[in-house]
Design a protein around this motif. Structure first.
Motif, short mmCIF file in Angstrom:
data_model
loop_
_atom_site.label_atom_id
_atom_site.label_comp_id
_atom_site.label_asym_id
_atom_site.label_seq_id
_atom_site.Cartn_x
_atom_site.Cartn_y
_atom_site.Cartn_z
N GLY A 484 62.39 40.75 47.97
CA GLY A 484 62.01 41.64 49.06
C GLY A 484 62.08 43.10 48.72
O GLY A 484 61.77 43.95 49.54
N GLN A 485 62.48 43.44 47.49
CA GLN A 485 62.58 44.84 47.07
C GLN A 485 61.64 45.08 45.90
O GLN A 485 61.57 44.27 44.98
CB GLN A 485 64.02 45.17 46.64
N SER A 486 60.90 46.19 45.95
CA SER A 486 59.95 46.47 44.88
C SER A 486 60.41 47.65 44.04
O SER A 486 61.11 48.54 44.52
CB SER A 486 58.56 46.76 45.46
N GLN A 487 60.00 47.64 42.78
CA GLN A 487 60.38 48.71 41.86
C GLN A 487 59.37 48.79 40.73
O GLN A 487 58.85 47.78 40.27
CB GLN A 487 61.77 48.43 41.27
N TRP A 488 59.08 50.01 40.30
CA TRP A 488 58.21 50.20 39.15
C TRP A 488 58.99 49.92 37.88
O TRP A 488 60.10 50.41 37.70
CB TRP A 488 57.66 51.62 39.13
N VAL A 489 58.39 49.15 37.00
CA VAL A 489 58.99 48.83 35.71
C VAL A 489 58.02 49.23 34.61
O VAL A 489 56.83 48.88 34.65
CB VAL A 489 59.30 47.31 35.59
N VAL A 490 58.53 49.97 33.63
CA VAL A 490 57.69 50.45 32.53
C VAL A 490 57.81 49.51 31.34
O VAL A 490 58.93 49.20 30.89
CB VAL A 490 58.09 51.88 32.12
N VAL A 491 56.68 49.02 30.84
CA VAL A 491 56.65 48.07 29.73
C VAL A 491 55.66 48.57 28.68
O VAL A 491 54.53 48.92 29.02
CB VAL A 491 56.24 46.66 30.19
N THR A 492 56.09 48.60 27.43
CA THR A 492 55.19 48.99 26.34
C THR A 492 54.57 47.74 25.72
O THR A 492 55.30 46.86 25.25
CB THR A 492 55.94 49.77 25.25
#
Length: 495
Positions: A484-492
């Motif tokens: 229920g919680q969203s978050q930006w995740v950075v992936v190379t």
């Protein structure tokens, strides 16, 4: 003539003496000025860490873990002994070259049973006289047995009091008394350039000390907590060990390294001890961590967007979606709002909001400022409770339409209807497997990917096309929803 010559000689001697006196006086003043100048320049030297180490290392422990694995039969015959066939030909006392299992040695575990094997090593440190030890969740998670070894060689079996995957903090306990806990410092007082040192068990080498300086504070990596960045040499096995200041106070828990090789490359990250101790209090009391939530999906505020909506600075958390019937919806939050303050805490970066809201007790009525249509609006929101993260649903494992692993290390599938209903999402893809860069960034099976860079994710086929078109020299941003919680995740992407 003689008198005149004598007078001239006397005059010359007087002039020479005066000149010499001036030179001596000038040299004296120059030397004095140089000494003053040198005294005003600080002399840099490496501090002596011996006293800090002597009083601290006895409170740092080595942690080794074990796990159970299934045993399968050997094709050479029953008993899992590949040399049994040779004994049939050469006699029961046959011993193969280089050793091998003796005839009367205990037989391996039969097929279908579980065997306990070593799992990994890590570090930890004592925080109470009665045996509470702080470490990382990833050190003890999934372990069947946890064994704590002191610097004097004594070994204890430990039990898990509680773990928190979001902060990677774990509290374990051993049955012991009269232990010496490490003093807890204040991570908020840290400054760039300050000397710090780590004690731990890199590669299983117990009680190893390394030193360095604080490289950055509040380093945002997309995780739930901001980290302390240092150049202290930290390697696998250091995880869970203390980061100490020169007074011997714990200011952080060594947790991660930024590396392309798997070993230390000059950047290590530690969990601020202030944040960790807040987690510890809940783990001691309840065995789990309770967090607040308001039910919004958020992202960063781009400079161009800030200018377009009249926001003075590109700061805050941009609301992209509001959960229907959630706390934010009831408070009047709308998609497109920019949350700039929660209670007394300014939201500078979008990732500040989950941390601040998560640290708020559920049921609290909080004041929240949002930027809407060129002006600030103050709202009152009743903070809800963040539910414990559920494991990946069974439907995900059985979904036949999962895509192949891509450059991000992900396999995804369509989202089952019941998961869509539970998570309140309409589009996106469900992660069925996570490896490579995605796993390293913290993405796990059961996560829902809503957005890739600036494109909303609709289905597995469209997601595969988006990933295949990524520039592999640049990191990609994924909006991930979990529990229920969203978050930006950075992936190379992998090259």
């Amino acid at each position: 003539m003689m008198r005149s010559t004598t007078a001239d000689s006397s005059l010359k001697r007087f002039v020479f003496a005066a000149a010499t006196a001036c030179v001596v006086a000038f040299a004296g003043h120059a030397a004095q000025a140089q000494a003053q100048a040198q005294s005003s320049v600080p002399v840099l030297s490496v501090p002596d860490f011996t006293e800090v180490v002597a009083k601290s290392e006895g409170s740092v422990v080595n942690i080794r873990t074990t796990e159970n694995v299934s045993v399968r039969s050997s094709p050479m015959g029953p008993g899992n002994d590949p040399y049994e066939m040779f004994r049939w030909f050469f006699g029961p006392d046959f011993v193969p070259p280089g050793g091998g299992r003796q005839r009367n040695a205990p037989a391996p575990t039969p097929d279908g049973q579980q065997r306990e094997v070593p799992r990994g090593v890590g570090s930890g440190f004592i925080i109470s006289q009665d045996g509470y030890i702080l470490t990382n969740t990833h050190v003890v998670e999934g372990a069947n047995g946890i064994f704590v070894t002191m610097t004097d060689g004594k070994e204890y079996k430990a039990k898990i009091v509680g773990t928190d995957a979001r902060t990677d903090v774990a509290l374990i306990k051993i049955e012991a008394a009269g232990l010496k806990p490490l003093p807890i410092g204040d991570s908020k007082t840290l400054r760039k350039g300050q000397w710090v040192l780590a004690i731990g068990s890199p590669f299983g080498l117990e009680s190893t000390v390394t030193s360095g300086i604080v490289s950055a504070i509040n380093r945002d990596t997309g995780d739930y907590l901001p980290f302390i960045q240092t150049d202290v040499a930290v390697n696998p096995g250091n995880s869970g060990g203390p980061l100490l200041d020169l007074a011997g106070n714990v200011v952080g828990i060594n947790s991660q390294i930024v590396s392309q090789s798997g070993g230390f490359m000059g950047i290590s990250l530690a969990i601020p001890i202030d944040e960790a101790m807040r987690i510890v209090e809940q783990l001691k009391t309840d065995g789990k961590v309770t967090r607040g939530r308001i039910g919004v999906q958020i992202g960063p505020v781009a400079e161009e967007v800030a200018k377009a909506i009249g926001l003075p600075k590109a700061e805050g958390a941009m609301v992209s979606n509001v959960e229907e019937g959630g706390p934010a919806a009831e408070a009047g939050v709308q998609p497109g709002d920019v949350i700039t303050r929660f209670e007394s805490t300014p939201i500078t970066q979008w990732s500040d909001l989950p941390r601040v809201v998560g640290g708020t007790k559920p049921g609290t009525r909080a004041s929240m400022q949002v930027w809407r249509k060129g002006k600030e609006v103050t709202l009152r929101v009743k903070v809800g409770e963040f539910e414990a993260e559920a494991p990946a649903p069974d439907q995900a494992a059985a979904t036949p339409d999962a895509t192949a692993a891509d450059a991000l290390g992900l396999k995804v599938s369509v989202i089952p209807p019941n998961v869509k209903e539970r998570e309140k999402v309409r589009t996106g893809v469900l992660v069925t497997e996570a490896g490579g860069p995605a796993a390293a960034a913290g993405i796990a099976p059961g996560d829902i990917i809503l957005t890739l860079n600036d494109a909303d994710v609709k289905d597995p086929e469209q997601f595969a096309k988006l990933v295949s078109g990524l520039d592999k020299s640049r990191a990609a941003a994924l909006l991930v929803q979990r529990g229920g919680q969203s978050q930006w995740v950075v992936v190379t992407p992998a090259k």
